[in-house]
Design a protein around this motif. Structure first.
Motif, PDB file in Angstrom:
ATOM      1  N   PRO A  53       0.830  -1.204   0.000  1.00  0.00           N
ATOM      2  CA  PRO A  53       0.000   0.000   0.000  1.00  0.00           C
ATOM      3  C   PRO A  53       0.864   1.253   0.000  1.00  0.00           C
ATOM      4  O   PRO A  53       2.087   1.176   0.116  1.00  0.00           O
ATOM      5  CB  PRO A  53      -0.788  -0.131   1.306  1.00  0.00           C
ATOM      6  CG  PRO A  53       0.064  -0.973   2.179  1.00  0.00           C
ATOM      7  CD  PRO A  53       0.813  -1.916   1.270  1.00  0.00           C
ATOM      8  N   ALA A 214      -0.980  -6.296   4.191  1.00  0.00           N
ATOM      9  CA  ALA A 214      -2.036  -5.772   3.319  1.00  0.00           C
ATOM     10  C   ALA A 214      -2.805  -6.904   2.660  1.00  0.00           C
ATOM     11  O   ALA A 214      -4.030  -6.857   2.528  1.00  0.00           O
ATOM     12  CB  ALA A 214      -1.420  -4.850   2.262  1.00  0.00           C
ATOM     13  N   ARG A 218      -6.812  -7.421   2.959  1.00  0.00           N
ATOM     14  CA  ARG A 218      -7.647  -7.429   1.754  1.00  0.00           C
ATOM     15  C   ARG A 218      -8.394  -8.751   1.594  1.00  0.00           C
ATOM     16  O   ARG A 218      -9.444  -8.806   0.964  1.00  0.00           O
ATOM     17  CB  ARG A 218      -6.779  -7.183   0.517  1.00  0.00           C
ATOM     18  CG  ARG A 218      -6.177  -5.788   0.447  1.00  0.00           C
ATOM     19  CD  ARG A 218      -5.499  -5.584  -0.895  1.00  0.00           C
ATOM     20  NE  ARG A 218      -4.739  -4.342  -0.908  1.00  0.00           N
ATOM     21  CZ  ARG A 218      -3.418  -4.283  -0.960  1.00  0.00           C
ATOM     22  NH1 ARG A 218      -2.703  -5.395  -1.022  1.00  0.00           N
ATOM     23  NH2 ARG A 218      -2.802  -3.122  -0.980  1.00  0.00           N
ATOM     24  N   GLY A 268      -5.063  -1.659  -3.991  1.00  0.00           N
ATOM     25  CA  GLY A 268      -4.874  -1.202  -2.628  1.00  0.00           C
ATOM     26  C   GLY A 268      -4.671   0.285  -2.490  1.00  0.00           C
ATOM     27  O   GLY A 268      -4.058   0.748  -1.538  1.00  0.00           O
ATOM     28  N   LEU A 271      -5.971   1.571   0.826  1.00  0.00           N
ATOM     29  CA  LEU A 271      -5.327   1.047   2.018  1.00  0.00           C
ATOM     30  C   LEU A 271      -4.033   1.827   2.218  1.00  0.00           C
ATOM     31  O   LEU A 271      -3.302   2.085   1.268  1.00  0.00           O
ATOM     32  CB  LEU A 271      -5.041  -0.443   1.844  1.00  0.00           C
ATOM     33  CG  LEU A 271      -4.484  -1.196   3.057  1.00  0.00           C
ATOM     34  CD1 LEU A 271      -5.465  -1.153   4.221  1.00  0.00           C
ATOM     35  CD2 LEU A 271      -4.190  -2.632   2.671  1.00  0.00           C
TER      36      LEU A 271
END
Length: 288
Positions: A53, A214, A218, A268, A271
């Motif tokens: 991210p 991440a 996700r 992402g 994020l």
């Protein structure tokens, strides 16, 4: 008696600056200023791992900053958590943009910022006697609230398998070492609903740890373009079919009614991640 008392307090209280060794102070003014000498900026490891991210860091890693992080992490200088947390909070604000700068809540109130610490191995936490990233995240959340940004720590990640020590591994081997190593704890997905998730760590080098964190987030969360999160039905483990259908419908509405959200979630972009420090060359190749 005075000499004995001084020796005892020297064992309990730090008497030299953890950053530069200046006597009779846990943290000298100069080293304190290093953590805020420049505004936090975006950093990008080279090569940049897939799924990483957007990351913001408060300071370049090296010198006194390196010593401060090591003193807190490895030598148990817990008094440093406050100043390190304040630096981390600055990096979080930078990543959130205007909404994270404490300019005052909008009508209806802002979404809570959820600081998700990258977990350490259990054996490392036992050896150190504390979890430095979680401790710093708690201090950062307190600083964010103090300056007008609703925030809390959501320690929802854990290691699901053992990993090798990252020291000495290159970027490719670090990615392989951490691939699939993290997961969201049972019930942890619920804690992510409705907030703006920011992954936090003390340091980024290759980005492998943040990329893996991440991926794990996700896997259970749908991240809307405005940064708010919803949770996949399977991850909530709801007992009622109606709730499962409702969660699935909300996810599908977000994706199908706004096709661009699929791409946003895939790469992402909504994020975020924040760290206290990053290698200096990560700042130099920043495209911001």
């Amino acid at each position: 008696m005075r000499g004995w008392w001084r020796d005892l307090t020297d064992l309990v209280l730090p008497t030299d600056c953890a950053g530069c060794g200046a006597p009779r102070t846990a943290l000298c003014p100069r080293c304190r200023r290093l953590l805020g000498a420049t505004p936090p900026r975006r950093v990008r490891p080279l090569p940049e791992p897939p799924g990483l991210p957007v990351v913001h860091a408060a300071a370049p890693y090296g010198g006194a900053v390196r010593e401060l992080l090591l003193a807190h992490k490895e030598r148990g200088a817990l008094a440093l958590a406050g100043v390190l947390g304040a630096a981390l909070a600055g990096a979080v604000r930078a990543g959130l943009g205007p909404a994270g700068r404490g300019a005052g809540p909008p009508v209806g109130g802002p979404a809570t910022v959820l600081l998700v610490p990258v977990p350490s191995a259990r054996r490392a936490v036992r050896a150190r006697g504390h979890d430095p990233v979680r401790r710093t995240a708690l201090a950062a959340a307190g600083e964010l609230r103090r300056t007008g940004t609703p925030a809390r720590v959501a320690a929802v990640l854990r290691q699901r398998r053992a990993v090798a020590d990252q020291a000495g591994l290159d970027a490719r081997r670090r990615l392989a070492n951490l691939a699939g190593a993290l997961e969201v704890t049972p019930g942890g997905a619920r804690l992510l609903v409705g907030g703006r998730v920011v992954l936090v760590d003390d340091l980024v080098t290759t980005g492998a740890s943040l990329a893996e964190a991440a991926r794990a987030v996700r896997e259970v969360a749908v991240i809307h373009r405005d940064g708010a999160t919803a949770v996949y039905a399977a991850a909530t483990r709801e007992g009622r079919e109606q709730r499962r259908i409702g969660a699935r419908s909300e996810k599908e509405r977000w994706v199908h009614d706004a096709p661009e959200n699929t791409a946003w979630n895939a790469v992402g972009e909504t994020l975020r991640a924040a760290v206290i420090a990053a290698p200096r060359d990560s700042f130099e190749i920043s495209r911001n």
